[in-house]
Design a protein around this motif. Structure first.
Motif, PDB file in Angstrom:
ATOM      1  N   SER A  21       0.815  -1.339   0.007  1.00  0.00           N
ATOM      2  CA  SER A  21       0.018   0.008   0.133  1.00  0.00           C
ATOM      3  C   SER A  21       0.785   1.166   0.078  1.00  0.00           C
ATOM      4  O   SER A  21       0.555   2.326  -0.906  1.00  0.00           O
ATOM      5  N   ALA A  22       2.051   1.116   0.835  1.00  0.00           N
ATOM      6  CA  ALA A  22       2.699   2.486   0.860  1.00  0.00           C
ATOM      7  C   ALA A  22       3.486   2.612  -0.560  1.00  0.00           C
ATOM      8  O   ALA A  22       3.626   3.632  -0.964  1.00  0.00           O
ATOM      9  N   VAL A  23       4.256   1.357  -0.987  1.00  0.00           N
ATOM     10  CA  VAL A  23       4.995   1.700  -2.199  1.00  0.00           C
ATOM     11  C   VAL A  23       3.984   1.764  -3.356  1.00  0.00           C
ATOM     12  O   VAL A  23       3.046   0.969  -3.728  1.00  0.00           O
ATOM     13  N   ASN A  27       5.642   7.067  -4.718  1.00  0.00           N
ATOM     14  CA  ASN A  27       7.153   7.085  -4.750  1.00  0.00           C
ATOM     15  C   ASN A  27       7.780   7.374  -6.245  1.00  0.00           C
ATOM     16  O   ASN A  27       8.387   8.131  -6.341  1.00  0.00           O
ATOM     17  N   LEU A 226       3.445   7.077   2.833  1.00  0.00           N
ATOM     18  CA  LEU A 226       3.303   6.013   3.905  1.00  0.00           C
ATOM     19  C   LEU A 226       1.871   5.877   3.964  1.00  0.00           C
ATOM     20  O   LEU A 226       1.189   4.869   4.676  1.00  0.00           O
ATOM     21  N   SER A 227       0.939   6.147   3.214  1.00  0.00           N
ATOM     22  CA  SER A 227      -0.440   5.769   3.314  1.00  0.00           C
ATOM     23  C   SER A 227      -1.007   6.282   4.618  1.00  0.00           C
ATOM     24  O   SER A 227      -1.963   5.798   5.338  1.00  0.00           O
ATOM     25  N   SER A 323      -1.468  -0.243  -4.249  1.00  0.00           N
ATOM     26  CA  SER A 323      -1.985   0.817  -3.418  1.00  0.00           C
ATOM     27  C   SER A 323      -3.531   1.079  -3.716  1.00  0.00           C
ATOM     28  O   SER A 323      -4.102   1.392  -2.637  1.00  0.00           O
ATOM     29  N   SER A 326      -5.608  -0.929  -1.556  1.00  0.00           N
ATOM     30  CA  SER A 326      -5.703  -0.313  -0.107  1.00  0.00           C
ATOM     31  C   SER A 326      -6.652   0.686  -0.059  1.00  0.00           C
ATOM     32  O   SER A 326      -7.465   0.768   1.048  1.00  0.00           O
ATOM     33  N   MET A 327      -6.692   1.496  -1.042  1.00  0.00           N
ATOM     34  CA  MET A 327      -7.617   2.690  -0.827  1.00  0.00           C
ATOM     35  C   MET A 327      -9.014   1.979  -1.077  1.00  0.00           C
ATOM     36  O   MET A 327     -10.080   2.597  -0.324  1.00  0.00           O
TER      37      MET A 327
END
Ligand code: TRP
Length: 452
Positions: A21-23, A27, A226-227, A323, A326-327
């Protein structure tokens, strides 16, 4: 209820999913263009400070809320604090993540288009031709909108199929490949003629270029990457088990995420300086720089450039997908559990709303420049509104709640897994959450408004 919630197979899988989720485009796409617009090295230093001082403590706070409560974001905030008003942080998170999905899907759609273009060998010619290609396709009314909606549908399919088999296994395999490929492209980009200027731009801070908005931009970028601040981490942490070391997971994810962002910078800037692309070109930066890298750096062996470009865009699409999942998950589990509807129906609510927003965002960049808010295209507006207003507010409120309204014993238990892991960092974390995070966010806002 428990059974239905367990979306991830193994615990390693959950932490990987959180890293997934973060990457993402934060980035590879957003970090370089933000760095370019904010003067380079000085921005990066402030960004890293934000990750360390505010990001990691903020991540742990969201982890604590999610893992303790084991429910959707809205209910989780209420459950941990015992105060109904805090639910609205969860609600704000659901709303923020829907807006982010709306504009993020547009950029993810651009990546799909570039993957297609790489396969059919469409992006060629010199620097001007490459820029024109981006202009031409992003202002087409149909194609980018369709790609964006396609991307949301792809996310939808994975969300309703369950994240367990496909994504988890694919992450374990594809993330390391992405990392490796990034390294290969970094080396090639740094070997282009005149690349040194790009490296200097990234690593030699010139504080005279720091404008007064740079603090908030760096803060927004750190949280976005970092979400953090939308209850995304809280939702994922609701699937964590009691053995996961929250501090260590947060630190690992934050470090990995920052390394990938800086590698993306090292991939873009040396090449941009080498071929004469302005570092502050904005959201189009990676799309007009990368095709040049693939052509020029691999001119000695074009087939290598061809293969690497396809692989790269495919992996970028994959990183974006972990990502967007995750959203999407934040809202899906919220509607599913709170409206008592099936996961499928809940997922459709998200997909429907976000697709509409995505189409408007997409049109606002090219075809219909009237879709503006406060003088910005809708896409830019959604990006700024979420990263620079909604995420900091989400993280601020979470800190206040955790620091001041949750029983310290509970926090200590979560931080140390009931006393089974070393808790010497606990007081520092608590201090950060009580004082540093809220105060810094307030100061940065006041600075932005010109008050301090
Ligand atoms: N962190 C992701 C990236 O860097 C984007 C993202 C995924 C996100 N989920 C989020 C940002 C939730 C804010 C909130 O691409």
């Amino acid at each position: 209820m428990k059974q239905k919630r367990g979306n991830f197979g193994s615990m390693l899988g959950v932490v990987l999913a959180t890293a997934g989720s973060a990457v993402g485009l934060g980035n590879v796409w957003r970090f370089p263009y933000m760095t370019g617009q904010n003067g380079g090295a000085a921005f990066i230093l402030i960004y890293i400070a934000c990750i360390l001082v505010l990001g990691i403590p903020g991540m742990i706070s969201e982890f604590v809320v999610g893992r303790h409560s084991q429910t959707n974001a809205y209910r989780a905030y209420d459950r941990i604090s015992g105060g109904k008003a805090w639910r609205f942080i969860g609600l704000l998170g659901v709303l923020t993540s829907m807006i982010i999905l709306g504009f993020y899907a547009v950029v993810a759609g651009w990546c799909l288009q570039y993957l297609y273009a790489a396969v059919v060998g469409q992006v060629g010619g010199g620097t001007t031709a490459v820029s024109q290609y981006f202009q031409a396709f992003s202002s087409d009314p149909w194609r980018p909108s369709l790609w964006a909606v396609a991307f949301i549908l792809l996310t939808h399919i994975i969300i309703i199929r369950g994240v367990r088999k496909g994504i988890e296994r694919a992450s374990k395999l594809l993330m390391p490949i992405l990392f490796f490929l990034l390294l290969v492209i970094v080396v090639s980009s740094c070997m282009l003629p005149g690349a040194v200027k790009g490296i200097e731009f990234l690593f030699k801070p010139d504080f005279s270029k720091v404008t007064h908005s740079v603090l908030l931009e760096a803060l927004g970028q750190a949280f976005f990457s970092l979400s953090l601040g939308t209850a995304c981490l809280c939702t994922y942490a609701s699937y964590f088990n009691k053995k996961i070391n929250l501090f260590r997971s947060a630190a690992h994810i934050a470090i990995l995420d920052s390394i990938i962002a800086i590698l993306a910078g090292l991939m873009i800037f040396p090449a941009a300086f080498s071929v004469g692309i302005q570092p502050d070109s904005g959201p189009s930066l990676i799309f007009i720089t990368l095709p040049n890298v693939f052509q020029q750096a691999f001119a000695f062996m074009p087939i290598l450039g061809y293969v690497i470009s396809i692989l790269f865009y495919a992996l970028l699409v994959f990183a974006a997908l972990t990502s967007t999942i995750s959203m999407h998950e934040i809202g899906t589990v919220f509607f599913h559990e709170e409206l008592h509807i099936s996961r499928h129906q809940a997922a459709w609510i998200l997909t429907g709303c976000c697709s509409v927003l995505a189409v408007f965002c997409s049109l606002s960049v090219g075809a219909n420049t009237d879709i503006q808010v406060l003088g910005l295209s809708l896409l830019d507006f959604c990006d700024k509104l979420t990263a620079q207003v909604m995420l900091p507010i989400g993280a601020f409120l979470t800190s206040i709640m955790i620091g001041w309204f949750v029983a310290p014993q509970l926090l200590h238990d979560e931080f140390t897994n009931g006393g089974t892991v070393n808790g010497w960092l606990y007081p520092y974390w608590l201090f950060a959450v009580k004082w540093m995070v809220p105060l810094c966010i307030v100061l940065i806002f006041l600075h932005q408004l010109g008050i301090v």
